[in-house]
Design a protein around this motif. Structure first.
Motif, PDB file in Angstrom:
ATOM      1  N   LEU A  21       2.929   1.183  -2.996  1.00  0.00           N
ATOM      2  CA  LEU A  21       2.751   0.631  -4.330  1.00  0.00           C
ATOM      3  C   LEU A  21       4.090   0.372  -5.016  1.00  0.00           C
ATOM      4  O   LEU A  21       4.242  -0.608  -5.754  1.00  0.00           O
ATOM      5  CB  LEU A  21       1.897   1.576  -5.169  1.00  0.00           C
ATOM      6  CG  LEU A  21       0.424   1.656  -4.756  1.00  0.00           C
ATOM      7  CD1 LEU A  21      -0.277   2.755  -5.533  1.00  0.00           C
ATOM      8  CD2 LEU A  21      -0.280   0.328  -4.966  1.00  0.00           C
TER       9      LEU A  21
ATOM     10  N   PHE B   2       2.356  -2.690 -15.429  1.00  0.00           N
ATOM     11  CA  PHE B   2       1.829  -2.508 -14.077  1.00  0.00           C
ATOM     12  C   PHE B   2       2.386  -1.240 -13.447  1.00  0.00           C
ATOM     13  O   PHE B   2       1.670  -0.494 -12.764  1.00  0.00           O
ATOM     14  CB  PHE B   2       2.175  -3.725 -13.214  1.00  0.00           C
ATOM     15  CG  PHE B   2       1.687  -3.636 -11.795  1.00  0.00           C
ATOM     16  CD1 PHE B   2       0.333  -3.665 -11.506  1.00  0.00           C
ATOM     17  CD2 PHE B   2       2.588  -3.533 -10.745  1.00  0.00           C
ATOM     18  CE1 PHE B   2      -0.118  -3.590 -10.195  1.00  0.00           C
ATOM     19  CE2 PHE B   2       2.154  -3.453  -9.434  1.00  0.00           C
ATOM     20  CZ  PHE B   2       0.798  -3.488  -9.157  1.00  0.00           C
TER      21      PHE B   2
ATOM     22  N   ILE C 270      -0.117   1.805 -12.003  1.00  0.00           N
ATOM     23  CA  ILE C 270      -0.233   2.291 -10.625  1.00  0.00           C
ATOM     24  C   ILE C 270       0.295   3.717 -10.433  1.00  0.00           C
ATOM     25  O   ILE C 270       0.368   4.204  -9.299  1.00  0.00           O
ATOM     26  CB  ILE C 270       0.459   1.331  -9.629  1.00  0.00           C
ATOM     27  CG1 ILE C 270       1.963   1.183  -9.895  1.00  0.00           C
ATOM     28  CG2 ILE C 270      -0.208  -0.017  -9.644  1.00  0.00           C
ATOM     29  CD1 ILE C 270       2.838   2.149  -9.181  1.00  0.00           C
TER      30      ILE C 270
ATOM     31  N   ILE D 179      -4.834   5.418 -10.658  1.00  0.00           N
ATOM     32  CA  ILE D 179      -5.319   4.614  -9.548  1.00  0.00           C
ATOM     33  C   ILE D 179      -6.846   4.588  -9.484  1.00  0.00           C
ATOM     34  O   ILE D 179      -7.439   3.610  -9.048  1.00  0.00           O
ATOM     35  CB  ILE D 179      -4.713   5.123  -8.222  1.00  0.00           C
ATOM     36  CG1 ILE D 179      -3.248   4.693  -8.150  1.00  0.00           C
ATOM     37  CG2 ILE D 179      -5.472   4.601  -7.025  1.00  0.00           C
ATOM     38  CD1 ILE D 179      -2.505   5.219  -6.975  1.00  0.00           C
TER      39      ILE D 179
ATOM     40  N   SER E 217      -9.110   1.593 -10.224  1.00  0.00           N
ATOM     41  CA  SER E 217      -9.365   0.515  -9.272  1.00  0.00           C
ATOM     42  C   SER E 217     -10.366   0.923  -8.195  1.00  0.00           C
ATOM     43  O   SER E 217     -10.814   0.075  -7.422  1.00  0.00           O
ATOM     44  CB  SER E 217      -8.061   0.081  -8.597  1.00  0.00           C
ATOM     45  OG  SER E 217      -7.545   1.103  -7.770  1.00  0.00           O
TER      46      SER E 217
ATOM     47  N   HIS F  91      -4.196  -6.590 -13.913  1.00  0.00           N
ATOM     48  CA  HIS F  91      -3.596  -5.365 -13.389  1.00  0.00           C
ATOM     49  C   HIS F  91      -4.479  -4.766 -12.297  1.00  0.00           C
ATOM     50  O   HIS F  91      -4.001  -4.380 -11.214  1.00  0.00           O
ATOM     51  CB  HIS F  91      -3.440  -4.320 -14.511  1.00  0.00           C
ATOM     52  CG  HIS F  91      -2.243  -4.526 -15.372  1.00  0.00           C
ATOM     53  ND1 HIS F  91      -2.273  -4.363 -16.737  1.00  0.00           N
ATOM     54  CD2 HIS F  91      -0.958  -4.863 -15.079  1.00  0.00           C
ATOM     55  CE1 HIS F  91      -1.066  -4.599 -17.237  1.00  0.00           C
ATOM     56  NE2 HIS F  91      -0.266  -4.904 -16.255  1.00  0.00           N
ATOM     57  N   THR F  92      -5.778  -4.661 -12.585  1.00  0.00           N
ATOM     58  CA  THR F  92      -6.702  -4.023 -11.649  1.00  0.00           C
ATOM     59  C   THR F  92      -6.769  -4.797 -10.338  1.00  0.00           C
ATOM     60  O   THR F  92      -6.712  -4.205  -9.247  1.00  0.00           O
ATOM     61  CB  THR F  92      -8.107  -3.918 -12.272  1.00  0.00           C
ATOM     62  OG1 THR F  92      -8.040  -3.083 -13.433  1.00  0.00           O
ATOM     63  CG2 THR F  92      -9.097  -3.313 -11.280  1.00  0.00           C
TER      64      THR F  92
ATOM     65  N   THR G 262      -3.584  -4.247  -8.424  1.00  0.00           N
ATOM     66  CA  THR G 262      -3.542  -2.884  -7.895  1.00  0.00           C
ATOM     67  C   THR G 262      -4.458  -2.722  -6.699  1.00  0.00           C
ATOM     68  O   THR G 262      -4.081  -2.130  -5.672  1.00  0.00           O
ATOM     69  CB  THR G 262      -3.938  -1.869  -8.985  1.00  0.00           C
ATOM     70  OG1 THR G 262      -3.053  -1.992 -10.092  1.00  0.00           O
ATOM     71  CG2 THR G 262      -3.871  -0.445  -8.453  1.00  0.00           C
TER      72      THR G 262
ATOM     73  N   LEU H 148      -2.904  -1.803  -3.202  1.00  0.00           N
ATOM     74  CA  LEU H 148      -3.295  -0.504  -2.651  1.00  0.00           C
ATOM     75  C   LEU H 148      -4.016  -0.682  -1.328  1.00  0.00           C
ATOM     76  O   LEU H 148      -3.774   0.057  -0.365  1.00  0.00           O
ATOM     77  CB  LEU H 148      -4.186   0.227  -3.650  1.00  0.00           C
ATOM     78  CG  LEU H 148      -4.670   1.625  -3.252  1.00  0.00           C
ATOM     79  CD1 LEU H 148      -3.501   2.551  -2.992  1.00  0.00           C
ATOM     80  CD2 LEU H 148      -5.561   2.209  -4.340  1.00  0.00           C
TER      81      LEU H 148
END
Length: 325
Positions: free
Chosen positions: A83, A108, A112, A117, A120, A218-219, A222, A226
């Protein structure tokens, strides 16, 4: 009165929601292209799981293996490593971009952080190795060499894992130790999303709507960073030849079934899967650690084997000359 999350999301203009959906599809394709090549790789014949004497007895008696919440891995750096590469790419790109891109990149980085986390999704991992006699893993994961390595038939174990389809995403894969490949994937994802950061500019949207739009961006970023990053570790760990089983539950309102265990004054979330569902020939070998008391460790392993239905299990001892201190 403040609006709910759903109300804020519904206020995002349709064309902006369409842009988010398009980015999600494009990022999916970038990650899936990499995964297709990875999934074409056959697993090693035997997958080993290092554990101590308590773990051996529990695995054999219960017929269950644990998948641990990724936020509770023994070494969180193996999660944050991938990440942080995405953060570095985004921040470097934002340095010469519009002002809002720098704000987005800083946000961001906060999103993360390991504690956030779960927004997400919920990720649970069980870790194995292609090697059944590796000193580093004996020391790190098997009571400093006093424990055991359980060797499972890889195809039978993977079949048992996949058939228990109680999550939308169930995967088994080898870990990749190549930062340049991960950087390439992250670069592709960020190239697709970077222009979307400035999409609210000049639209006279209220602050809550912009925040809702950015939160979704953002989600999505991520999730894909990820998803890709979970397949990688730093090359310093390459001696482990790790193979992972991954179960993913997207965030939502559905109750998540987990159990808790204790480690260092904290509660660790985990889930289980029934490895015996693969039949009576799933467990192939038990390797006794190099620092274990030979007679006691062998007697304990044989006693524990009587608690299971597995047939023709080979019991051996590591020849590594190592004494635990």
């Amino acid at each position: 009165m403040s609006r709910s999350y759903e109300e804020r999301q519904s206020a995002v203009p349709p064309d902006m929601r369409d842009a988010l959906a398009k980015f999600g599809d494009e990022a999916d394709r970038i990650v899936d292209e990499f995964l297709a090549s990875l999934e074409a790789t056959l697993p090693p014949p035997i997958l080993y799981h290092y554990t101590n004497d308590v773990g051996l007895r529990g695995i054999l008696e219960s017929g269950k293996l644990w998948l641990t919440d990724i936020l509770s891995l023994n070494d969180p750096s193996e999660l944050s490593h991938g990440l942080q590469l995405a953060v570095s790419i985004l921040k470097e790109r934002a340095e010469n971009g519009p002002a809002e891109s720098r704000i987005f990149a800083n946000d961001f980085q906060e999103v993360i952080r390991l504690g956030n986390i779960q927004r997400s999704g919920n990720y649970f991992i069980s870790c194995f190795s292609a090697l059944g006699d590796d000193l580093g893993q004996w020391r790190a994961y098997a009571d400093n060499g006093r424990g055991y390595a359980l060797g499972f038939d890889a195809q039978a174990l993977e079949a048992a894992f996949i058939k228990q389809a109680d999550a939308p995403i169930l995967k088994a894969f080898p870990v990749v130790y190549c930062d340049s490949r991960l950087l390439e994937i992250h670069q592709g994802i960020i190239d697709k999303m970077f222009g979307l950061i400035s999409l609210p500019r000049g639209r006279q949207l209220d602050e809550d709507t912009i925040k809702a739009y950015w939160a979704e961006l953002h989600t999505l970023t991520t999730v894909h960073a990820l998803h890709a990053g979970l397949h990688f570790k730093h090359k310093a760990y390459s001696n482990e030849q790790e193979y992972r089983f991954l179960r993913v539950h997207p965030s939502g309102n559905e109750p998540l079934v987990t159990k808790l265990r204790t480690r260092h004054y904290s509660s660790i979330r985990y889930q289980e899967f029934d490895w015996k569902a693969g039949g009576t020939g799933v467990l192939k070998k038990i390797v006794i650690g190099p620092a274990a008391s030979a007679d006691c460790a062998e007697a304990f392993a044989k006693e524990s084997l009587r608690l299971t239905d597995q047939e023709a299990v080979d019991l051996t001892r590591s020849p590594i000359p190592y004494r635990a201190t």
